[in-house]
Design a protein around this motif. Structure first.
Motif, PDB file in Angstrom:
ATOM      1  N   LEU A   1       0.832  -1.268   0.020  1.00 55.98           N
ATOM      2  CA  LEU A   1      -0.009  -0.096  -0.146  1.00 55.98           C
ATOM      3  C   LEU A   1       1.119   1.276   0.465  1.00 55.98           C
ATOM      4  CD1 LEU A   1      -2.760  -1.142   3.070  1.00 55.98           C
ATOM      5  CD2 LEU A   1      -2.960  -1.394   0.037  1.00 55.98           C
ATOM      6  N   PHE A   2       0.682   2.100  -0.881  1.00 52.22           N
ATOM      7  CA  PHE A   2       0.771   3.758  -1.255  1.00 52.22           C
ATOM      8  C   PHE A   2       1.207   3.818   0.536  1.00 52.22           C
ATOM      9  CE2 PHE A   2      -0.509   2.849  -5.280  1.00 52.22           C
ATOM     10  CZ  PHE A   2       1.269   1.996  -5.965  1.00 52.22           C
ATOM     11  N   PRO A   3       2.324   4.037   1.448  1.00 55.25           N
ATOM     12  CA  PRO A   3       1.809   4.833   2.549  1.00 55.25           C
ATOM     13  C   PRO A   3       1.709   6.384   2.825  1.00 55.25           C
ATOM     14  CG  PRO A   3       4.513   4.066   2.303  1.00 55.25           C
ATOM     15  CD  PRO A   3       3.714   3.843   0.925  1.00 55.25           C
ATOM     16  N   HIS A   4       2.344   7.337   1.858  1.00 63.44           N
ATOM     17  CA  HIS A   4       1.732   8.197   2.383  1.00 63.44           C
ATOM     18  C   HIS A   4       0.719   9.191   1.423  1.00 63.44           C
ATOM     19  CE1 HIS A   4       3.200   7.064  -2.105  1.00 63.44           C
ATOM     20  NE2 HIS A   4       2.744   8.937  -2.983  1.00 63.44           N
TER      21      HIS A   4
ATOM     22  N   LEU B   1       6.411  -0.984  -4.030  1.00 61.84           N
ATOM     23  CA  LEU B   1       5.489  -0.406  -4.336  1.00 61.84           C
ATOM     24  C   LEU B   1       5.643   0.685  -5.474  1.00 61.84           C
ATOM     25  CD1 LEU B   1       6.317   1.760  -0.745  1.00 61.84           C
ATOM     26  CD2 LEU B   1       3.717   0.637  -1.284  1.00 61.84           C
TER      27      LEU B   1
ATOM     28  N   ALA C   1       3.718  -1.264  -7.244  1.00 64.45           N
ATOM     29  CA  ALA C   1       1.862  -2.061  -7.096  1.00 64.45           C
ATOM     30  C   ALA C   1       1.840  -0.517  -8.849  1.00 64.45           C
ATOM     31  CB  ALA C   1       2.448  -1.626  -5.754  1.00 64.45           C
TER      32      ALA C   1
ATOM     33  N   VAL D   1       4.477   8.293  -6.336  1.00 68.29           N
ATOM     34  CA  VAL D   1       5.518   7.541  -5.329  1.00 68.29           C
ATOM     35  C   VAL D   1       6.360   7.694  -5.506  1.00 68.29           C
ATOM     36  CG1 VAL D   1       5.378   4.891  -4.824  1.00 68.29           C
ATOM     37  CG2 VAL D   1       3.425   4.939  -5.910  1.00 68.29           C
TER      38      VAL D   1
ATOM     39  N   LEU E   1       8.109   9.562  -1.817  1.00 66.52           N
ATOM     40  CA  LEU E   1       8.676   8.794  -0.126  1.00 66.52           C
ATOM     41  C   LEU E   1       9.532   9.604  -0.687  1.00 66.52           C
ATOM     42  CD1 LEU E   1       6.784   5.212  -1.433  1.00 66.52           C
ATOM     43  CD2 LEU E   1       6.494   7.227   0.479  1.00 66.52           C
TER      44      LEU E   1
ATOM     45  N   ASP F   1       3.222  14.482   6.990  1.00 66.10           N
ATOM     46  CA  ASP F   1       2.630  14.145   6.280  1.00 66.10           C
ATOM     47  C   ASP F   1       3.431  12.128   6.235  1.00 66.10           C
ATOM     48  OD1 ASP F   1       0.881  15.541   6.315  1.00 66.10           O
ATOM     49  OD2 ASP F   1       1.291  15.494   4.013  1.00 66.10           O
ATOM     50  N   LEU F   2       4.704  11.980   5.631  1.00 68.05           N
ATOM     51  CA  LEU F   2       5.300  11.231   5.459  1.00 68.05           C
ATOM     52  C   LEU F   2       6.017   9.890   6.732  1.00 68.05           C
ATOM     53  CD1 LEU F   2       7.785  12.358   3.035  1.00 68.05           C
ATOM     54  CD2 LEU F   2       5.570  11.203   2.793  1.00 68.05           C
TER      55      LEU F   2
END
Ligand SMILES: Nc1ncnc2c1ncn2[C@@H]1O[C@H](COP(=O)(O)OP(=O)(O)O)[C@@H](O)[C@H]1O
Ligand SMILES: [Mg+2]
Lengths: 370, 295
Positions: A102-105, B193, B196, B211, B215, B292-293
């Protein structure tokens, strides 16, 4: 991004092409062959399980179908269309990753909406579809949360929703329940099966858990060392595993070596001259020796002097353990050192260590393995 | 029985007290350090910045005029500082991000070797490193001749003693501070990720934008700050690779403190530099939204 196309590939004879078709697909990493000339057809709307021990090449096979791993040789078709060299983002399949990925952000909403946004679906439709999908996986109201605030089981369902919302024609699941505890795993097995029924999409489910595969799948392919050893329904595979590996991997079996006496009647002889019978059709033509197997729960114990039809071996109970629903025995017979027997605790008598008994079973419960 | 009860009741308050005091005890060394080496010098700096007089006799006089000197006398150097630091940070980012990306995602078993290579120049003393840029950028050096031959540089154009040289020097000296934090944040990203994202119809470019880059933002923020903050106050590169035309606020502070011995103005400039830097950073960090991160 609108490059995701559905091609109505039809077979020349006009029949519906299988959802997924592998033709002699091989994957080598250097000298090591991880997937060895696998061929299989998976029909539309199936719940298909790829079952095998760790390292047998399940993930690699799945990754080749998803497009994350290039094939060394062979052809992969999705609904009749050759997608062998195609990038993952151009295939109408979606994947539920083992680690969920899952995209954590991003919020749960944006995670689930990710695929739709890439295909320029308009906002209003995204909203309704995400809401529907979260409803389907019982996560309504969690839209604004971040993935790390959810439990493992909930994250698993987000991963499922994120894939299913795109209406893929095939859904790939790599050990999706592997990280969950036993109770949750059982619940999710039923849940996954329900969702698959509801959405009617072909699921290819990778697992090393034979019980999971048997609970959920219509068709199971058992993999071993990069090859498919046996494919069929759970019952077919269990009752007639055909190879020693499959017999041992799915449930327990007693295996024994025998010489064929008469292939037409199914008569065979074990060491020390014990005669047994097998369904005649199961004996391979032109062989002298075979390996036989029988499942422990198919065997009954009776007193040594009882007159019984069918296959019977005299022996001595060397261990008896009562475990509630059943009693497990180990029987020493001349022909097989330790015969495992599982007897349901019905009203018939139980035996104790040291009892002389006869172990009996029906000829049609004997299977032949190579 | 009663003896035990009394003992418990009498020792309970002290045990509770001790438990309450422990955290403060643990804070003590760090707190003291901060007070002695940050708070006190900072107050001293502010107080010096408000003094007037002639060396060596300065006295406190609320001399706000010291602060006005920045605008009246050193506006040019202040602008140089901000422009050079900004350009150097931007260029360092453009070089460092692909570099860090390559090492993190494509480095394979060469990763550690590549990181060591990145840090290798730092084994050479700072001065020597910067001086060697003098050779590279020299008026009749290879680079200048090459640029002239492809007409990127005019016949009498030069690199040394220009803003270009100063920015190049700063970029070079701070490149590793930009690269390492970005590398660390990229390295941490779970490859599945990206897969995905590809699985959900994102092309490699879109997967990067949606993504990978988001990140890696904590690393980008850390790297840009680690470059920008020291670059704003830098003076060595301007001295060695530029002329007084290219001097930055650091050069002024250096000469006020160490040459002219005008402590009050030097202090006022230092303090202003600090405040301006902080004021620039706060909105940047906010906008980058790193909170947020944090999982
Ligand atoms: N990228 C790779 N490079 C080298 N070997 C690999 C790679 N991926 C998988 N393998 C090897 O291929 C075999 C099959 O792996 P995998 O498909 O992950 O098995 P499974 O999912 O059934 O546990 C393993 O022996 C594994 O070590
Ligand atoms: Mg695997």
């Amino acid at each position: 991004m609108a490059a995701v196309t559905d091609v109505a590939g039809g077979l020349p004879d006009g029949g519906e092409p299988p959802a997924v078709q592998l033709e002699s697909v091989t994957k080598r990493f250097g000298d090591f062959t991880a997937v060895d000339e696998i061929s299989l057809d998976i029909e539309e709307n199936r719940f298909f399980a790829l079952l095998g021990p760790s390292g047998c090449g399940k993930t690699t096979t799945l990754r080749m179908i998803g497009g994350f791993e290039e094939t060394t040789a062979g052809i992969i078709r999705l609904h009749g269309e050759d997608v062998t060299g195609r990038k993952p983002y151009r295939r109408m399949v979606n994947t539920v990753f083992q680690s969920y990925a899952l995209f954590p952000h991003l919020t749960i909403f944006e995670n689930v909406a990710f695929g739709l946004r890439r295909r320029d679906v308009d906002d209003a439709e995204i909203k309704t579809r995400v809401a529907e999908m979260l409803e389907l996986v019982q996560l309504g109201g969690r839209e604004k949360q971040k993935p790390h605030t959810l439990s493992g089981g909930q994250q698993q369902r987000v991963a499922l929703a994120r894939a299913l919302i795109n209406h893929p024609r095939v859904l790939l699941l790599d050990e999706p329940l592997g990280a969950l505890d036993l109770k949750l795993r059982k619940e999710m097995q039923i849940e996954l099966k329900r969702i698959q029924n509801e959405v009617g999409i072909t699921f290819i489910h990778v697992t090393h858990d034979q019980e999971e595969a048997m609970t959920m799948a219509d068709t199971i392919a058992v993999m071993h060392k990069g090859r498919i050893e046996r494919m069929g329904t759970a019952t077919e595979i269990y009752e007639d595993p055909q190879t020693g590996f499959v017999a041992g991997f799915l449930g327990a079996s007693n295996l024994m070596q025998a010489d064929i006496v008469d292939a037409s009647t199914g008569e065979v002889v074990l060491a020390q001259g014990r005669r047994l019978r097998v369904s005649p059709g199961r004996l391979p033509a032109g062989e002298k020796q075979v390996r036989l197997g029988v499942r422990p729960e198919k065997i009954h114990l009776v007193p040594v002097d009882a007159e019984i039809e069918g296959n019977a071996l005299e022996g001595l109970v060397i261990d008896a353990s009562f475990i509630g629903v059943s009693t497990h025995y180990l029987v020493e017979t001349g022909a097989i050192a330790q015969l495992a027997v599982m007897a349901q605790n019905l009203d018939d008598r139980r035996f104790a260590q040291g009892d002389r008994i006869k172990a009996v079973w029906r000829p049609e419960h004997t299977f032949v393995v190579t | 029985m009663s003896a035990v009860g009394r003992e418990v009741s009498s020792s309970a308050p002290t045990a509770a007290w001790r438990r309450k005091l422990v955290p403060y005890g643990l804070l003590l060394p760090g707190g003291l350090w901060l007070i002695i080496f940050f708070v006190v010098p900072m107050l001293r700096l502010v107080s010096v910045s408000l003094q007037t007089g002639i060396y060596p006799r300065y006295r406190f006089a609320w001399a706000w005029s010291n602060y006005a000197e920045l605008v009246t006398n050193y506006g040019g150097q202040a602008v140089n500082s901000l422009v050079y630091a900004f350009l150097a940070t931007a260029i360092a980012f453009l070089i460092a991000y692909p570099l860090a990306y390559f090492i993190a995602f494509r480095g394979g078993r060469w990763k550690n070797f590549l990181l060591v290579m990145l840090l290798m120049p730092f084994l050479m003393p700072f001065l020597l490193r910067t001086l060697s840029w003098k050779i590279i950028l020299a008026d009749h050096g290879l680079l200048v001749d090459l640029l002239k031959s492809v007409h990127l540089l005019g016949e009498d154009g030069r690199l040394l003693a220009t803003g270009v040289a100063v920015v190049a020097g700063i970029v070079y000296n701070f490149l590793a501070f930009m690269t390492l934090p970005i590398y660390v944040s990229l390295e941490k990203i779970d490859r599945s990720l990206v897969e995905a994202a590809n699985d959900l119809y994102a092309s490699p470019a879109v997967a990067f934008r949606k993504v990978t880059f988001p990140l890696s933002r904590p690393g980008v923020v850390a790297g840009t700050l680690l470059t920008f903050i020291p670059a704003v106050g830098d003076y060595v590169n301007a001295v060695l690779l530029g002329t007084p035309q290219q001097f930055m606020i650091g050069n002024v502070i250096q000469s006020r403190f160490l040459v002219v011995l005008d402590y009050p103005v030097a202090a006022a400039l230092s303090f202003t530099l600090m405040i301006v830097t902080v004021l620039l950073i706060i909105p940047y960090v906010r906008a980058a939204g790193t909170e947020d991160l944090v999982a």
